[in-house]
Design a protein around this motif. Sequence first.
Motif, PDB file in Angstrom:
ATOM      1  N   ASP A 152      17.454  27.259  98.315  1.00  0.00           N
ATOM      2  CA  ASP A 152      18.373  26.786  99.334  1.00  0.00           C
ATOM      3  C   ASP A 152      19.787  27.130  98.895  1.00  0.00           C
ATOM      4  O   ASP A 152      20.113  27.135  97.706  1.00  0.00           O
ATOM      5  CB  ASP A 152      18.256  25.272  99.516  1.00  0.00           C
ATOM      6  N   PRO A 153      20.692  27.413  99.825  1.00  0.00           N
ATOM      7  CA  PRO A 153      22.057  27.800  99.452  1.00  0.00           C
ATOM      8  C   PRO A 153      22.784  26.664  98.738  1.00  0.00           C
ATOM      9  O   PRO A 153      22.613  25.481  99.046  1.00  0.00           O
ATOM     10  CB  PRO A 153      22.724  28.108 100.795  1.00  0.00           C
ATOM     11  N   ILE A 154      23.600  27.062  97.744  1.00  0.00           N
ATOM     12  CA  ILE A 154      24.578  26.172  97.122  1.00  0.00           C
ATOM     13  C   ILE A 154      25.904  26.906  97.206  1.00  0.00           C
ATOM     14  O   ILE A 154      26.043  28.037  96.750  1.00  0.00           O
ATOM     15  CB  ILE A 154      24.227  25.849  95.654  1.00  0.00           C
ATOM     16  N   ILE A 155      26.918  26.269  97.781  1.00  0.00           N
ATOM     17  CA  ILE A 155      28.178  26.938  98.100  1.00  0.00           C
ATOM     18  C   ILE A 155      29.305  26.334  97.259  1.00  0.00           C
ATOM     19  O   ILE A 155      29.365  25.111  97.063  1.00  0.00           O
ATOM     20  CB  ILE A 155      28.498  26.813  99.596  1.00  0.00           C
ATOM     21  N   ARG A 156      30.191  27.206  96.798  1.00  0.00           N
ATOM     22  CA  ARG A 156      31.399  26.758  96.110  1.00  0.00           C
ATOM     23  C   ARG A 156      32.601  27.225  96.917  1.00  0.00           C
ATOM     24  O   ARG A 156      32.727  28.399  97.258  1.00  0.00           O
ATOM     25  CB  ARG A 156      31.458  27.334  94.684  1.00  0.00           C
ATOM     26  N   PHE A 157      33.494  26.256  97.211  1.00  0.00           N
ATOM     27  CA  PHE A 157      34.745  26.543  97.908  1.00  0.00           C
ATOM     28  C   PHE A 157      35.875  26.518  96.871  1.00  0.00           C
ATOM     29  O   PHE A 157      35.924  25.622  96.004  1.00  0.00           O
ATOM     30  CB  PHE A 157      35.043  25.495  98.984  1.00  0.00           C
ATOM     31  N   GLU A 158      36.780  27.471  96.991  1.00  0.00           N
ATOM     32  CA  GLU A 158      37.891  27.539  96.034  1.00  0.00           C
ATOM     33  C   GLU A 158      39.179  27.800  96.792  1.00  0.00           C
ATOM     34  O   GLU A 158      39.265  28.712  97.619  1.00  0.00           O
ATOM     35  CB  GLU A 158      37.648  28.658  95.022  1.00  0.00           C
TER      36      GLU A 158
END
Length: 635
Positions: A146-152
Motif C-alpha cells: 500500500d502507498p506510504i507518502i512523504r510530504f516535504e
Amino acid sequence: MFKATSLKNLIAVVSFLLLNQQLIAQCSGNVLFYENFGGGISSPLTGPRLPAGVTTYSFDSLGLVDDGQYGIRKTTADIATGGRQFGVWHIGTDRSSGGNMMIVNADYTAGKFYETTVANLCSGSQLYFSAWIANLIPLGSNNPLDPIIRFEISSATSGNVLQTFNTPSISRFSNFTWERFGFLFALPAGETSVILRIFNNQVGGLGNDLALDDIEFTLCGPTMSSSVSGTLLNTNDACVGSTVDLNINVAGGFYSNPAYQWQFNNGTGWTNIPAATTPNLSLSNIQKADSGNYRLLVAEAVNINSNNCRSVSPIIPVNVFAPVSPMLQSNAPVCETKDLILNVPVDAIAYIWTADGTPLNMSNDTLRVVNATTGNSGMYHVRLITKGGCSSADSVAVVVQSNLLQRTIPLDTLLCDAQTLDVDAQQPTAVSYLWNDGTTAAQRTLTNTGSYSLLTSDGVCSRTDSFVITRNFTPTVQLIGDTTLCVNEPLVLNATHPLAEFYLWNNNATDSSITVTLPGIYSVAVGNGCGIAIDDITVDYKDCADVIFVPNAFTPNGDRLNDVLKAKVYFRIDEFEFRIFNRWGQLIFSTNDVAAGWDGFINSQKAPPGQYVWTIRYKRNDKSFNQKGTVLLIP
C-alpha cells in the motif's frame, strides 16, 4: 482510516486526526494555492502531461499506467476497455470537479514523483497544506503493498526543509475512496515562496498505486465562529426593513494587533463594506439589494489589505425578502349547502385565518367551509408569514346566499289522446332556465313522451327538477249489432281492447267477454285512465224449429268469435244451398255444406263492412223451402 500495525503508528494516526480536524476548522478560509489537474465535465478522458520539472515519472496518455508512470485522467479505468487496469485497480473518478486527477503507479524504488513551487505567500504566516489520496488497490487484493507518502515543504530561497509529514499506509477500501492528509507549518519571516515535494516512501511493486487530487495551501488564522440575530428564527432569512446583526467571534492571541474588514458578495465578487471594520456588522433597514454573502477578513493591521495575509471567516449568507400580497380569492357568493372556499395562491410559512375577528382553526393556504349556511357570510381575513418572517394581510367580504328557488314544473304527467302539456317554470328570482333537451325558455308546450329535467338558476343558487310524460288513448268498444238467436243457443259478447284497463258489464261481470243465453239488453263499459267507452246489444231468442237460422251480424276480425257466418239447422234436411250476394246482387259466396260458412273474404280480400243478402234453398220431407235475409258484416 487505516489498519494500525503498531502502537506507535496508532498514536501517530490519532494525533494526526485530532490535529487535522482542528486545522481544517482554522485554516480552510483563504486558499492560497490549489491544484486539481484541470479538466471538467465535458473535457476528454485524459489531460496533458505535467509541465517539465514537476515529476520525474514518465507520462502515459491512453495505455495502462505501469510502474514509474503517471497519467492525468478523469477515470482510473482502462481507457481502451473501461475495465479495471491490470484487472485489479479500483474504477473511480476525481474527487470534486468532474475533471482530472493524477494517477501514479509508484516506482520500485522510493523517490519523488511530484514537485511544484508555491509563491506569493505571506511572510511569517501559518499555513496548512493538504492533499487527497486514494489507494487504487481494493480491499481483499493479493497485491501486498500500500502507498506510504512523504510530504516535504522547503524554502524556495534557502532550500531549507521547513516541514515534513509521513502518512501511514494508505488504507484499502471495498470501493474507491478518497482520504485527506495535511499538516500545519510556519513560514519564516522573509520567506514568501516554498517548494512542495511529494515522495513515494514505499519500496517495491505489486501495489503501491495511488490517485492524487486537490492539493491546497491555505492560510491559517484564529478560530472564528459566526452568529446572526434579527433574522427569522435565527436563520439566514430576513424581511426588508428589519435590522440584522452579524457577529464573528474571533479567538484572541493569534494576532498582536488585529484588524478587521467585512466584505459583501452578491454574485459579482467580494467587495469591502465601507467603515465595517469591527467583528460586528449591523445591517439596519435591510433591503433586497442587501441579499448576498458576508464574510470577515482578519489580519495583522499592517497586512489587512494583503490578500494572502488575511484569515477569512465562515461565510454568512443573508437572504432578504419583501412581503408578498396574499391576493386572497374566494368563490363567493355561494349558495347555501355548497362549499365556501377561500384561497391564497402564495407560498407562505404560516397562514393565520380569522372570520369577523374570530380565529379559525386553519393553517394552510385554503379555507373550506363545507355545506355553508347564510351564517357563514361575513368578513374573512388572512395574515401571511412569508420568507424572512415578512407579514402581509388581506381581507374579503363573502356572502352565502339563501336558495329561494322552488319547483315550478309539474310532477309525472299522463297525456290522453291528442292532449298537450303547457309548462310555465317562470319564477321571480330565476335568471336562467336550461332543459335537458337544450331549451332555455321558461314556458313551453310539451307533446312528446319522455323524461324532462330543468336546471333553474338565479346566478348563484340553482336547483334541478324533473318529471316524466307518458301518453295513453281512450279505448273503444263495438259489440255486434242486435241479434236474434235460437232458443238455448249461446252467444259470446267480446269487448276486448288492448288499451283497456277495466271492463264492467251491466250484469256486473268484469271480464273482457261474456257468454249469454237469455234474451235482453247487454251493455259494457271499457275504460282506462284516459276515459270510458260504452256499447250495448239487444239479444232476442225464438223457436227455430221450422226455419234455418242465420245470424243478422258477424265480425270476421280474426278473434275466433263470430268470425264465420254459418246457417244453423235444427232439423233434418235432404238438400241445402247457401248463397250470399253483395249490394249489387253479385254472388260472392255459395256452399251446399251445412257446416261451411262465409269467412268475410272475397277473392282473398277482406269484404267491406256493411249489409249483405243471403238466400237459402233446402228440401225437407220432399218439400222445397226458400229463405232470404240480410246480415251485417262488422269489421
